[in-house]
Each structure stands twice: as structure tokens, then as C-alpha cells.
Enzyme design. Structure first.
Site, PDB file in Angstrom:
ATOM      1  CG  ASP A 106     -14.337 -43.143   1.140  1.00 54.09           C
ATOM      2  OD1 ASP A 106     -15.069 -42.632   2.026  1.00 54.09           O
ATOM      3  OD2 ASP A 106     -14.464 -42.870  -0.077  1.00 54.09           O
ATOM      4  CG  HIS A 121      -7.971 -33.937   1.950  1.00 54.14           C
ATOM      5  ND1 HIS A 121      -9.005 -33.685   2.825  1.00 54.14           N
ATOM      6  CD2 HIS A 121      -7.494 -32.718   1.589  1.00 54.14           C
ATOM      7  CE1 HIS A 121      -9.127 -32.371   3.001  1.00 54.14           C
ATOM      8  NE2 HIS A 121      -8.229 -31.761   2.244  1.00 54.14           N
ATOM      9  CB  CYS A 155      10.788 -46.705  -0.148  1.00 51.93           C
ATOM     10  SG  CYS A 155      10.987 -46.248  -1.874  1.00 51.93           S
ATOM     11  CB  CYS A 158      14.913 -44.115  -1.261  1.00 53.50           C
ATOM     12  SG  CYS A 158      13.369 -43.748  -0.402  1.00 53.50           S
ATOM     13  N   PRO A 222     -27.604 -33.225   7.200  1.00 57.06           N
ATOM     14  CG  PRO A 222     -27.270 -35.111   8.531  1.00 57.06           C
ATOM     15  CD  PRO A 222     -26.817 -34.462   7.273  1.00 57.06           C
ATOM     16  CD  GLU A 223     -25.345 -32.480  13.127  1.00 56.42           C
ATOM     17  OE1 GLU A 223     -25.409 -33.618  13.616  1.00 56.42           O
ATOM     18  OE2 GLU A 223     -24.351 -31.721  13.273  1.00 56.42           O
ATOM     19  CB  ALA A 239     -25.415 -38.280   1.437  1.00 53.19           C
TER      20      ALA A 239
HETATM   21  C1  BV8 Z   1      -2.772 -27.020   4.029  1.00 54.11           C
HETATM   22  C2  BV8 Z   1      -6.576 -37.006   4.958  1.00 54.11           C
HETATM   23  C3  BV8 Z   1      -1.046 -25.517   3.407  1.00 54.11           C
HETATM   24  C4  BV8 Z   1      -5.840 -37.647   6.110  1.00 54.11           C
HETATM   25  C5  BV8 Z   1      -7.414 -34.893   5.886  1.00 54.11           C
HETATM   26  C6  BV8 Z   1      -6.391 -22.033   6.458  1.00 54.11           C
HETATM   27  C7  BV8 Z   1      -5.863 -22.244   5.179  1.00 54.11           C
HETATM   28  C8  BV8 Z   1      -5.060 -23.338   4.922  1.00 54.11           C
HETATM   29  C9  BV8 Z   1      -4.785 -24.277   5.943  1.00 54.11           C
HETATM   30  C10 BV8 Z   1      -5.316 -24.068   7.203  1.00 54.11           C
HETATM   31  C11 BV8 Z   1      -6.107 -22.957   7.463  1.00 54.11           C
HETATM   32  N1  BV8 Z   1      -6.478 -23.021   8.768  1.00 54.11           N
HETATM   33  C12 BV8 Z   1      -5.967 -24.133   9.323  1.00 54.11           C
HETATM   34  C13 BV8 Z   1      -5.230 -24.784   8.412  1.00 54.11           C
HETATM   35  C14 BV8 Z   1      -4.498 -26.004   8.677  1.00 54.11           C
HETATM   36  C15 BV8 Z   1      -5.328 -27.259   8.394  1.00 54.11           C
HETATM   37  C16 BV8 Z   1      -6.763 -27.180   8.853  1.00 54.11           C
HETATM   38  O1  BV8 Z   1      -7.663 -26.920   8.072  1.00 54.11           O
HETATM   39  N2  BV8 Z   1      -6.967 -27.429  10.133  1.00 54.11           N
HETATM   40  C17 BV8 Z   1      -8.316 -27.443  10.666  1.00 54.11           C
HETATM   41  C18 BV8 Z   1      -8.451 -28.579  11.665  1.00 54.11           C
HETATM   42  C19 BV8 Z   1      -8.579 -26.093  11.288  1.00 54.11           C
HETATM   43  N3  BV8 Z   1      -5.296 -27.544   6.975  1.00 54.11           N
HETATM   44  C20 BV8 Z   1      -4.254 -28.240   6.505  1.00 54.11           C
HETATM   45  O2  BV8 Z   1      -3.304 -28.567   7.181  1.00 54.11           O
HETATM   46  C21 BV8 Z   1      -4.280 -28.606   5.034  1.00 54.11           C
HETATM   47  N4  BV8 Z   1      -3.018 -28.274   4.445  1.00 54.11           N
HETATM   48  O3  BV8 Z   1      -3.575 -26.151   4.085  1.00 54.11           O
HETATM   49  O4  BV8 Z   1      -1.473 -26.841   3.545  1.00 54.11           O
HETATM   50  C22 BV8 Z   1      -0.561 -25.128   4.785  1.00 54.11           C
HETATM   51  C23 BV8 Z   1       0.507 -25.831   5.320  1.00 54.11           C
HETATM   52  C24 BV8 Z   1       0.956 -25.468   6.590  1.00 54.11           C
HETATM   53  C25 BV8 Z   1       0.323 -24.467   7.324  1.00 54.11           C
HETATM   54  C26 BV8 Z   1      -0.789 -23.793   6.775  1.00 54.11           C
HETATM   55  C27 BV8 Z   1      -1.229 -24.136   5.498  1.00 54.11           C
HETATM   56  C28 BV8 Z   1      -4.439 -30.109   4.847  1.00 54.11           C
HETATM   57  C29 BV8 Z   1      -5.754 -30.578   5.362  1.00 54.11           C
HETATM   58  C30 BV8 Z   1      -5.980 -32.045   4.950  1.00 54.11           C
HETATM   59  C31 BV8 Z   1      -5.878 -32.950   6.163  1.00 54.11           C
HETATM   60  N5  BV8 Z   1      -6.208 -34.345   5.774  1.00 54.11           N
HETATM   61  N6  BV8 Z   1      -7.668 -36.143   5.469  1.00 54.11           N
HETATM   62  C32 BV8 Z   1      -6.678 -38.663   6.847  1.00 54.11           C
HETATM   63  O5  BV8 Z   1      -7.901 -38.781   6.582  1.00 54.11           O
HETATM   64  O6  BV8 Z   1      -6.104 -39.360   7.715  1.00 54.11           O
HETATM   65  S1  BV8 Z   1      -8.631 -33.967   6.560  1.00 54.11           S
HETATM   66  C33 BV8 Z   1      -9.967 -34.963   6.951  1.00 54.11           C
HETATM   67  O7  BV8 Z   1     -10.717 -34.272   7.926  1.00 54.11           O
HETATM   68  C34 BV8 Z   1     -10.942 -35.206   5.834  1.00 54.11           C
HETATM   69  O8  BV8 Z   1     -10.316 -35.445   4.626  1.00 54.11           O
HETATM   70  C35 BV8 Z   1     -11.794 -33.971   5.832  1.00 54.11           C
HETATM   71  O9  BV8 Z   1     -11.198 -32.964   5.055  1.00 54.11           O
HETATM   72  C36 BV8 Z   1     -11.753 -33.559   7.280  1.00 54.11           C
HETATM   73  C37 BV8 Z   1     -13.044 -33.927   8.013  1.00 54.11           C
HETATM   74  O10 BV8 Z   1     -13.982 -33.004   7.600  1.00 54.11           O
HETATM   75  P1  BV8 Z   1     -15.378 -33.483   6.956  1.00 54.11           P
HETATM   76  O11 BV8 Z   1     -15.108 -34.325   5.758  1.00 54.11           O
HETATM   77  O12 BV8 Z   1     -16.179 -32.274   6.771  1.00 54.11           O
HETATM   78  O13 BV8 Z   1     -16.005 -34.442   8.052  1.00 54.11           O
HETATM   79  P2  BV8 Z   1     -16.593 -34.063   9.509  1.00 54.11           P
HETATM   80  O14 BV8 Z   1     -16.615 -35.323  10.292  1.00 54.11           O
HETATM   81  O15 BV8 Z   1     -15.888 -32.869  10.057  1.00 54.11           O
HETATM   82  O16 BV8 Z   1     -18.105 -33.613   9.175  1.00 54.11           O
HETATM   83  C38 BV8 Z   1     -19.018 -34.551   8.661  1.00 54.11           C
HETATM   84  C39 BV8 Z   1     -20.230 -33.794   8.201  1.00 54.11           C
HETATM   85  O17 BV8 Z   1     -21.142 -34.722   7.593  1.00 54.11           O
HETATM   86  C40 BV8 Z   1     -21.000 -33.104   9.332  1.00 54.11           C
HETATM   87  O18 BV8 Z   1     -21.359 -31.799   8.935  1.00 54.11           O
HETATM   88  C41 BV8 Z   1     -22.269 -33.969   9.481  1.00 54.11           C
HETATM   89  O19 BV8 Z   1     -23.386 -33.202   9.858  1.00 54.11           O
HETATM   90  C42 BV8 Z   1     -22.445 -34.491   8.079  1.00 54.11           C
HETATM   91  N7  BV8 Z   1     -23.156 -35.769   7.983  1.00 54.11           N
HETATM   92  C43 BV8 Z   1     -23.210 -36.770   8.910  1.00 54.11           C
HETATM   93  N8  BV8 Z   1     -23.948 -37.793   8.407  1.00 54.11           N
HETATM   94  C44 BV8 Z   1     -24.332 -37.431   7.148  1.00 54.11           C
HETATM   95  C45 BV8 Z   1     -23.822 -36.150   6.870  1.00 54.11           C
HETATM   96  N9  BV8 Z   1     -24.052 -35.514   5.708  1.00 54.11           N
HETATM   97  C46 BV8 Z   1     -24.788 -36.159   4.776  1.00 54.11           C
HETATM   98  N10 BV8 Z   1     -25.300 -37.399   4.957  1.00 54.11           N
HETATM   99  C47 BV8 Z   1     -25.094 -38.058   6.125  1.00 54.11           C
HETATM  100  N11 BV8 Z   1     -25.622 -39.289   6.312  1.00 54.11           N
END
Ligand code: BV8
Length: 257
Positions: A106, A121, A155, A158, A222-223, A239
Site C-alpha cells: 500500500d 511483495h 503494454c 509489447c 494484539p494476538e 500498532a
Molecule cells: C515464493 C501481494 C518461491 C499480492 C502477497 C515456503 C517457502 C516459500 C514459499 C512457500 C512456502 N510455503 C508455501 C509457499 C508458497 C506461498 C505461501 O507462503 N503460501 C502461504 C499461503 C502458505 N508463498 C509464495 O508463493 C511466495 N513466493 O515463495 O516463491 C516459490 C515459488 C513457487 C513455489 C514455492 C516457492 C510469494 C508470497 C507473496 C504473495 N503476495 N501480497 C496481493 O496483496 O494481492 S501475500 C499477502 O498476504 C501480504 O503481502 C502478506 O504477505 C500476506 C498476509 O499476511 P499478513 O500481512 O501477515 O496479514 P494477515 O491478515 O495474515 O495477518 C494480519 C496480522 O495483523 C494478524 O496477526 C493480526 O492479529 C494482526 N493485527 C490486526 N490488527 C492489528 C494487527 N497488528 C497490529 N496492529 C493492529 N491494529
């Protein structure tokens, strides 16, 4: 507990030379951007990021994915950095060796004044083409009317469809961002990890990299999360509350020297 944790965190930060602030979607929640967790229940309930935030999803349904990102861009354009983002920027002015590593697309850390931000990302307001990655350098792209499904523009170089310059599931992270982020995590004295569930890899590994290299990890969430295990100190607050309080305590410590 929070009082002691905040005091201890301020003490660690005041004595640190190299600090990393590593953030996830929770960092932007108080700016009005739903976290992925919220989104599952919220407005994205009819969308699955796992399905749409992928190259396959975009190739199969370009207009739907393009509209989903346009809707998110519209939402983000209406949001401002909150006190937590401003506190991170202030920390960067107090501690010259501070860098931000964010999973968020963002742009709110830069908007708040943080100067050294690694976007793991990508950024939703940057575009490139699907087939060759040609960066888009044209006029700002309009937001399509709500709930219309418009196809992505082509694009100019291309002709392949434009896509947001973000990292989709199954895509490699930008190599330079990865190299810098892991180097920062390996060499930091303190990492403050804010607002991440620690579910998406490899970003979720960073707090463990910091800890395994002798860095002190402070979590602000918070969690409990998937990275709490790596944290020696947990501040279970939002935060927007915890980070300004942390800066206030640090400033008092630095003034007291
Ligand atoms: C990759 C952009 C190589 C797009 C995003 C192991 C190693 C490597 C890869 C993997 C692996 N295991 C699985 C994978 C594959 C995958 C993955 O991780 N899958 C998950 C679902 C299991 N990873 C990938 O594909 C990555 N690529 O590794 O390439 C590769 C290639 C092929 C095969 C294998 C490996 C790419 C991942 C990037 C994806 N793109 N974003 C878009 O946004 O549209 S990810 C997106 O989701 C975000 O960017 C972020 O990363 C994620 C969300 O997570 P969080 O940010 O943590 O948010 P969430 O809602 O989950 O949690 C919020 C937290 O905030 C909570 O804890 C809550 O309590 C807290 N909170 C709430 N309110 C507050 C607060 N904290 C503070 N203050 C508050 N007020």
C-alpha cells in the site's frame, strides 16, 4: 505486562545500532485497509487471494483480477498513514540505522516519511506487463467504475496485458529486495515485527533469521501469531497505540543521556 514490555522494548531500541521494522497487513489496519484475515470474512469473502493473486488467476480471469486490484487501489488511495506509520518514520529519524521491510503493497510507510523501505511483495500503484515485465510509465491509471469488470490495458511496448507490480502466490520475490531484507535481518541488533500472522513465506522467516543471528525480536500484535515464537518480547497492542508509545519512551531515554 504491556507496561514492562514497552519499557524493555524502548531500552533495547535506545541501545541498538541496526534496527529493522518488519510489517504485515496489521500495520495498515488502523488506516482502514482490511487485513487478509479480515478480508476472508469481509469484502473479499467472494474473492480468494490464493486464487486471484496468482498468474494463473490473472490469465484465466484478467478483467476480474484487474478489477479486484483496482478496487483495492481505490480503497488504499482514500487511506492515510496512521500514528503507527508516523512513529516508524520518527524512529527512522531517531535511529540512523533503521530500515523498514514490509509485506504490504500500500505504500503507506513511504507516505508517512520512512525513507528506507524494502517492499518484499511490490507495490499496488506500480504496473508492469504480464509477458515481459515492461514497467508502465504512462499516465496514472483511472479507477474503473465500482463493480465493473474492465480488461487490463495493453503494454505500450509489447501489447501484453498490464498487471500490478506485486508478487503473486507462486512467484519469486524481487531478488534485490530479498537480498537486502535477509542481509538486514541477519545483521540487526533489534527487529520490531508488527502486524503479521506469519503465514506467508518466505517473509515469515525474517524474524527467525534475526533471532538466529543474535538479534532481539519484539512483536507488536494484539494476538499471538506464527512469529511469536521468534519474539523475545511481545507487546499485545495495536500498532497505532504501541508504536507511538514506544517512540515516546525512547525519546525520553535518549534525552536523558
Ligand atoms: C515464493 C501481494 C518461491 C499480492 C502477497 C515456503 C517457502 C516459500 C514459499 C512457500 C512456502 N510455503 C508455501 C509457499 C508458497 C506461498 C505461501 O507462503 N503460501 C502461504 C499461503 C502458505 N508463498 C509464495 O508463493 C511466495 N513466493 O515463495 O516463491 C516459490 C515459488 C513457487 C513455489 C514455492 C516457492 C510469494 C508470497 C507473496 C504473495 N503476495 N501480497 C496481493 O496483496 O494481492 S501475500 C499477502 O498476504 C501480504 O503481502 C502478506 O504477505 C500476506 C498476509 O499476511 P499478513 O500481512 O501477515 O496479514 P494477515 O491478515 O495474515 O495477518 C494480519 C496480522 O495483523 C494478524 O496477526 C493480526 O492479529 C494482526 N493485527 C490486526 N490488527 C492489528 C494487527 N497488528 C497490529 N496492529 C493492529 N491494529
Amino acid at each position: 505486562m504491556t507496561e514492562e514490555a514497552l519499557e524493555r522494548a524502548a531500552e533495547l531500541l535506545a541501545g541498538a545500532a541496526n534496527v529493522v521494522v518488519s510489517t504485515g497487513a496489521g500495520m495498515s489496519k488502523e488506516s482502514g485497509i482490511p487485513t487478509f484475515r479480515d478480508a476472508m470474512e469481509g469484502l473479499w469473502a467472494r474473492y480468494s487471494p490464493q486464487e486471484l493473486a496468482t498468474e494463473r488467476g490473472f490469465r484465466d480471469q484478467p478483467a476480474r483480477v484487474w478489477s479486484w486490484y483496482a478496487e483495492r487501489r481505490r480503497q488504499i488511495a482514500a487511506c492515510e498513514p496512521h500514528a503507527g506509520h508516523l512513529a516508524v518514520a520518527e524512529l527512522g529519524r531517531l535511529l540512523s540505522g533503521l530500515a523498514v521491510v514490509t509485506q504490504n503493497i500500500d505504500g503507506l510507510h513511504a507516505a508517512a516519511g520512512s525513507e528506507d523501505v524494502v517492499e518484499l511483495h511490490g507495490n499496488i500503484n506500480r504496473f508492469k506487463c504480464l509477458d515481459a515485465g515492461h514497467p508502465y510509465a504512462g499516465e496514472p491509471l483511472p479507477f474503473p467504475d465500482e463493480n465493473t469488470s474492465e480488461p487490463p490495458p495493453a503494454c505500450a511496448v509489447c501489447g501484453s496485458p498490464l498487471r500490478p507490480d506485486v508478487v503473486w502466490f507462486g512467484e519469486m520475490l524481487p531478488p534485490l529486495a530479498v537480498e537486502r531484507a535477509w542481509q538486514l535481518a541477519e545483521n540487526c541488533d533489534v527487529m520490531v515485527v508488527v502486524g503479521t500472522s506469519g503465514t506467508v513465506w518466505p517473509a515469515a522467516e525474517l524474524p527467525f533469521v534475526a533471532r538466529n543471528n543474535g538479534g532481539k525480536v519484539i512483536e507488536v500484535n494484539p494476538e499471538p501469531s506464527g512469529v511469536t515464537e521468534a519474539a523475545g518480547l511481545v507487546i499485545m497492542r495495536n500498532a497505532g497505540e504501541a508504536l507511538p508509545e514506544l517512540v515516546r519512551r525512547m525519546e525520553r531515554r535518549l534525552a536523558g543521556r
